[in-house]
Write a protein that holds these residues in place. Structure first.
Motif, PDB file in Angstrom:
ATOM      1  N   TYR A  62       0.837  -1.204   0.000  1.00  0.00           N
ATOM      2  CA  TYR A  62       0.000   0.000   0.000  1.00  0.00           C
ATOM      3  C   TYR A  62       0.877   1.261   0.000  1.00  0.00           C
ATOM      4  O   TYR A  62       0.660   2.191  -0.779  1.00  0.00           O
ATOM      5  N   ARG A  65       2.745   1.676  -3.352  1.00  0.00           N
ATOM      6  CA  ARG A  65       1.831   2.173  -4.393  1.00  0.00           C
ATOM      7  C   ARG A  65       1.555   3.661  -4.195  1.00  0.00           C
ATOM      8  O   ARG A  65       1.517   4.426  -5.158  1.00  0.00           O
ATOM      9  N   LYS A  66       1.360   4.056  -2.960  1.00  0.00           N
ATOM     10  CA  LYS A  66       1.077   5.463  -2.654  1.00  0.00           C
ATOM     11  C   LYS A  66       2.256   6.341  -3.070  1.00  0.00           C
ATOM     12  O   LYS A  66       2.084   7.355  -3.741  1.00  0.00           O
ATOM     13  N   GLY A  71      -2.092   4.891  -7.972  1.00  0.00           N
ATOM     14  CA  GLY A  71      -3.553   4.917  -7.888  1.00  0.00           C
ATOM     15  C   GLY A  71      -4.087   4.408  -6.562  1.00  0.00           C
ATOM     16  O   GLY A  71      -3.329   4.133  -5.629  1.00  0.00           O
ATOM     17  N   ASN A  72      -5.386   4.274  -6.514  1.00  0.00           N
ATOM     18  CA  ASN A  72      -6.078   3.882  -5.287  1.00  0.00           C
ATOM     19  C   ASN A  72      -5.909   2.402  -4.980  1.00  0.00           C
ATOM     20  O   ASN A  72      -5.616   1.601  -5.854  1.00  0.00           O
ATOM     21  N   TRP A  73      -6.138   2.062  -3.734  1.00  0.00           N
ATOM     22  CA  TRP A  73      -6.188   0.670  -3.268  1.00  0.00           C
ATOM     23  C   TRP A  73      -7.552   0.150  -3.686  1.00  0.00           C
ATOM     24  O   TRP A  73      -8.581   0.612  -3.206  1.00  0.00           O
ATOM     25  N   THR A  74      -7.571  -0.804  -4.573  1.00  0.00           N
ATOM     26  CA  THR A  74      -8.813  -1.241  -5.212  1.00  0.00           C
ATOM     27  C   THR A  74      -9.435  -2.450  -4.510  1.00  0.00           C
ATOM     28  O   THR A  74      -8.823  -3.048  -3.617  1.00  0.00           O
ATOM     29  N   SER A  84      -8.259  -3.348   3.954  1.00  0.00           N
ATOM     30  CA  SER A  84      -8.720  -2.124   3.301  1.00  0.00           C
ATOM     31  C   SER A  84      -7.669  -1.028   3.480  1.00  0.00           C
ATOM     32  O   SER A  84      -6.774  -1.137   4.325  1.00  0.00           O
ATOM     33  N   ALA A  85      -7.815   0.020   2.705  1.00  0.00           N
ATOM     34  CA  ALA A  85      -6.897   1.163   2.815  1.00  0.00           C
ATOM     35  C   ALA A  85      -6.943   1.759   4.219  1.00  0.00           C
ATOM     36  O   ALA A  85      -5.907   2.149   4.770  1.00  0.00           O
ATOM     37  N   GLU A  86      -8.119   1.794   4.813  1.00  0.00           N
ATOM     38  CA  GLU A  86      -8.262   2.360   6.158  1.00  0.00           C
ATOM     39  C   GLU A  86      -7.474   1.547   7.190  1.00  0.00           C
ATOM     40  O   GLU A  86      -6.931   2.098   8.145  1.00  0.00           O
ATOM     41  N   GLU A  89      -3.532   2.459   6.484  1.00  0.00           N
ATOM     42  CA  GLU A  89      -3.026   3.830   6.596  1.00  0.00           C
ATOM     43  C   GLU A  89      -2.154   4.046   7.844  1.00  0.00           C
ATOM     44  O   GLU A  89      -1.108   4.685   7.748  1.00  0.00           O
TER      45      GLU A  89
END
Length: 138
Positions: A62, A65-66, A71-74, A84-86, A89
């Motif tokens: 994650y 990629r950031k 792009g976003n975490w799909t 999940s991205a949450e 983080e």
């Protein structure tokens, strides 16, 4: 019986989980190299001693990629990583904090990942952090 059949018991390390998660990125080599750097610095971070290796791998991917602007975490990333991205983080923020003092926090790993064969990943992180994590003045 286990000895007779020559079974070996163990558990998957973070690289096993990173390989699985990399399916969502079509095995992007830059993401994987940067993620491996983040995984290695977890060895030097006492806060992560008991952390699940699947979470560390997903967080490393994650964060990579950031930083690389991939792009976003799909939903595909969530499927392969289980996070999940949450959920990732806070780990991303911890990786960034560790890298702000890379030369003291993980000097040998920093030097290793500053080499060309590792795409100078550590230097890329330093440049990223100096650009995007500059302290703000009130």
């Amino acid at each position: 019986m286990v000895e007779t059949l020559k079974f070996e018991f163990g558990w998957p390390g973070p690289m096993s989980f990173l390989r699985r998660g990399s399916k969502a990125d079509d095995y992007d080599n830059e993401v994987r190299t940067l993620a491996k750097y983040f995984l290695e610095i977890t060895i030097m971070e006492p806060k992560l001693v008991a952390a699940p290796t699947s979470w560390l791998a997903a967080g490393a991917q994650y964060t990579a990629r950031k930083m690389l602007g991939r792009g976003n975490w799909t939903d595909c990333h969530i499927f392969y990583s289980g996070y999940s991205a949450e959920q990732l983080e806070p780990l991303c923020e911890l990786f960034e904090d560790c890298c702000l003092s890379a030369r003291t926090h993980h000097k040998a790993i920093f030097e290793k990942y500053s080499e060309r064969r590792f795409k100078k990943a550590a230097l890329y992180v330093q440049e990223y952090l100096s650009t995007f994590s500059a302290p703000t003045t009130p």
